[in-house]
Write an enzyme that holds these catalytic residues in place. Structure first.
Site, PDB file in Angstrom:
ATOM      1  N   HIS A 178      27.421  18.251 -63.321  1.00 16.23           N
ATOM      2  CA  HIS A 178      28.788  18.743 -63.555  1.00 16.23           C
ATOM      3  C   HIS A 178      28.804  20.277 -63.616  1.00 16.23           C
ATOM      4  O   HIS A 178      29.717  20.905 -63.070  1.00 16.23           O
ATOM      5  CB  HIS A 178      29.365  18.132 -64.838  1.00 16.23           C
ATOM      6  CG  HIS A 178      29.502  16.638 -64.779  1.00 16.23           C
ATOM      7  ND1 HIS A 178      30.034  15.985 -63.690  1.00 16.23           N
ATOM      8  CD2 HIS A 178      29.167  15.659 -65.666  1.00 16.23           C
ATOM      9  CE1 HIS A 178      30.025  14.675 -63.913  1.00 16.23           C
ATOM     10  NE2 HIS A 178      29.496  14.453 -65.105  1.00 16.23           N
ATOM     11  N   ASP A 215      33.180  14.250 -55.676  1.00 16.33           N
ATOM     12  CA  ASP A 215      32.346  13.159 -56.191  1.00 16.33           C
ATOM     13  C   ASP A 215      30.865  13.416 -55.910  1.00 16.33           C
ATOM     14  O   ASP A 215      30.519  14.058 -54.921  1.00 16.33           O
ATOM     15  CB  ASP A 215      32.803  11.840 -55.539  1.00 16.33           C
ATOM     16  CG  ASP A 215      32.334  10.627 -56.313  1.00 16.33           C
ATOM     17  OD1 ASP A 215      31.902  10.779 -57.475  1.00 16.33           O
ATOM     18  OD2 ASP A 215      32.395   9.518 -55.751  1.00 16.33           O
ATOM     19  N   LEU A 254      47.303  31.115 -53.638  1.00 12.46           N
ATOM     20  CA  LEU A 254      46.964  29.692 -53.676  1.00 12.46           C
ATOM     21  C   LEU A 254      47.416  29.062 -54.997  1.00 12.46           C
ATOM     22  O   LEU A 254      47.276  29.677 -56.052  1.00 12.46           O
ATOM     23  CB  LEU A 254      45.434  29.562 -53.545  1.00 12.46           C
ATOM     24  CG  LEU A 254      44.821  28.177 -53.705  1.00 12.46           C
ATOM     25  CD1 LEU A 254      45.162  27.276 -52.515  1.00 12.46           C
ATOM     26  CD2 LEU A 254      43.294  28.276 -53.841  1.00 12.46           C
TER      27      LEU A 254
HETATM   28  C1  IPE Z   1      36.740   9.790 -58.784  1.00 16.66           C
HETATM   29  O1  IPE Z   1      35.359   9.741 -58.904  1.00 16.66           O
HETATM   30  C2  IPE Z   1      37.308  10.647 -59.858  1.00 16.66           C
HETATM   31  C3  IPE Z   1      36.940  12.052 -59.803  1.00 16.66           C
HETATM   32  C4  IPE Z   1      36.296  12.653 -58.846  1.00 16.66           C
HETATM   33  C5  IPE Z   1      37.376  12.814 -60.933  1.00 16.66           C
HETATM   34  P1  IPE Z   1      34.646   8.512 -59.628  1.00 16.66           P
HETATM   35  O2  IPE Z   1      33.188   8.739 -59.505  1.00 16.66           O
HETATM   36  O3  IPE Z   1      35.174   8.339 -60.986  1.00 16.66           O
HETATM   37  O4  IPE Z   1      35.120   7.292 -58.720  1.00 16.66           O
HETATM   38  P2  IPE Z   1      34.572   5.813 -58.555  1.00 16.66           P
HETATM   39  O5  IPE Z   1      34.660   5.170 -59.882  1.00 16.66           O
HETATM   40  O6  IPE Z   1      33.161   5.900 -58.079  1.00 16.66           O
HETATM   41  O7  IPE Z   1      35.463   5.197 -57.541  1.00 16.66           O
HETATM   42  C1  IPE Z   2      32.319  13.473 -59.925  1.00 21.13           C
HETATM   43  O1  IPE Z   2      30.969  13.161 -59.977  1.00 21.13           O
HETATM   44  C2  IPE Z   2      32.807  14.147 -61.185  1.00 21.13           C
HETATM   45  C3  IPE Z   2      33.619  13.300 -62.069  1.00 21.13           C
HETATM   46  C4  IPE Z   2      34.049  12.099 -61.776  1.00 21.13           C
HETATM   47  C5  IPE Z   2      33.975  13.861 -63.349  1.00 21.13           C
HETATM   48  P1  IPE Z   2      30.434  11.849 -60.668  1.00 21.13           P
HETATM   49  O2  IPE Z   2      30.202  12.157 -62.107  1.00 21.13           O
HETATM   50  O3  IPE Z   2      31.336  10.717 -60.377  1.00 21.13           O
HETATM   51  O4  IPE Z   2      29.043  11.642 -59.943  1.00 21.13           O
HETATM   52  P2  IPE Z   2      28.463  10.310 -59.326  1.00 21.13           P
HETATM   53  O5  IPE Z   2      29.532   9.731 -58.440  1.00 21.13           O
HETATM   54  O6  IPE Z   2      28.132   9.419 -60.472  1.00 21.13           O
HETATM   55  O7  IPE Z   2      27.259  10.741 -58.545  1.00 21.13           O
HETATM   56 MG    MG Z   3      31.465   9.380 -58.876  1.00 19.30          MG
END
Ligand code: IPE
Ligand code: IPE
Ligand code: MG
Length: 248
Positions: free
Chosen positions: A38, A21, A132
């Site tokens: 990303h 995240d 892995l």
């Molecule tokens: C969780 O991250 C899903 C992934 C890392 C793919 P999100 O950014 O979507 O989660 P929330 O919504 O903040 O809990």
């Molecule tokens: C995690 O990073 C990747 C996915 C959920 C695809 P985020 O896109 O959720 O990034 P933040 O949490 O908004 O910083």
């Molecule tokens: Mg996120």
């Protein structure tokens, strides 16, 4: 002693699950669009997976796209799907070189056709690798998986193929998309959020949780080693007392 040398490789977790995240916030910090985060998140995946393979970890599950992530702006969803296809295609030779097997969990039929094809191609190409196993959670949510399992179990009961009294945790495991994959012993979440976001609700029942404020694109080998070292210092009691663990 380096962090890597502090790891007791005889006591590695069998399976590490990661909620990757913070890509969006990382990009924002550079004044860039979320997709920039990303792209850099993919680099962190590569670093982490290769480090995991090198130390001899057997399973890693990466939460790459949740059921709820479909609700993001369409442009971000499209960009993520493109990135997914490109990355899997580009990284297949590296997976082969590192003896890594690819698997996926989630509602794969919801992904764009091109994505499904590339995913399947790489899963097939790497299926005999026995180092892995990298599990990508795509269009995944634990509730989706549990609902499916319940539907399948209910159907078996209805068709007299299964008695209600025979439903136990083994039966439930068998009907989840994580069937055959050992439960994670360690769950890592980056970006400082302390929540599970619909990830592996059943499978994480006894996992150790490790949270780091680092944003996913900043996650490096050393961060993986730190999480493992921290894990190895914990006492996992599984409901028992400390004294019982010592005498056993
Ligand atoms: C969780 O991250 C899903 C992934 C890392 C793919 P999100 O950014 O979507 O989660 P929330 O919504 O903040 O809990
Ligand atoms: C995690 O990073 C990747 C996915 C959920 C695809 P985020 O896109 O959720 O990034 P933040 O949490 O908004 O910083
Ligand atoms: Mg996120």
């Amino acid at each position: 002693m380096s962090r890597k040398d502090q790891i007791d490789i005889t006591k590695l977790p069998k399976h590490i699950a990661i909620i990757m995240d913070g890509n969006g916030r990382w990009a924002k910090g550079f004044g860039k669009f979320r997709i920039f985060g990303h792209y850099n998140g993919v680099k962190a995946v590569k670093t982490t997976v290769e480090a995991a393979a090198e130390i001899g970890l057997k399973y890693i599950t990466l939460y790459a796209f949740s059921t709820e992530n479909w609700n993001r702006p369409q442009k971000e969803v499209d960009d993520l799907m493109e990135l997914l296809i490109d990355t899997i295609k580009k990284e297949t030779p590296t997976l082969q070189k590192n003896n890594i097997r690819l698997k996926s969990i989630g509602n794969i039929s919801d992904l764009p056709a091109k994505c499904q094809l590339q995913l399947q191609e790489t899963i097939d190409a790497t299926k005999d690798n026995d180092g892995l196993t990298m599990v990508l959670a795509l269009s995944y949510s634990a509730k989706w998986d549990i609902i499916n399992a319940i539907k399948n179990i209910a159907t078996q009961v209805k068709n007299n193929e299964l008695a209600i009294s025979d439903i136990d945790d083994i039966v439930i495991d068998k009907h989840l998309s994580t069937n055959g994959i050992p439960n994670p012993d360690l769950m890592i979440r980056t970006s400082g959020e302390h929540r599970i976001s619909n990830f592996l609700l059943w499978e994480l029942a006894y996992a150790e949780f490790y949270f780091t404020p680092k944003l996913w694109p900043d996650f490096k080998e050393e961060d993986l080693y730190d999480a493992i070292i921290d894990f190895q210092q914990r006492e996992r009691r599984f409901g028992k007392t400390s004294e019982q663990l010592i005498t056993n």
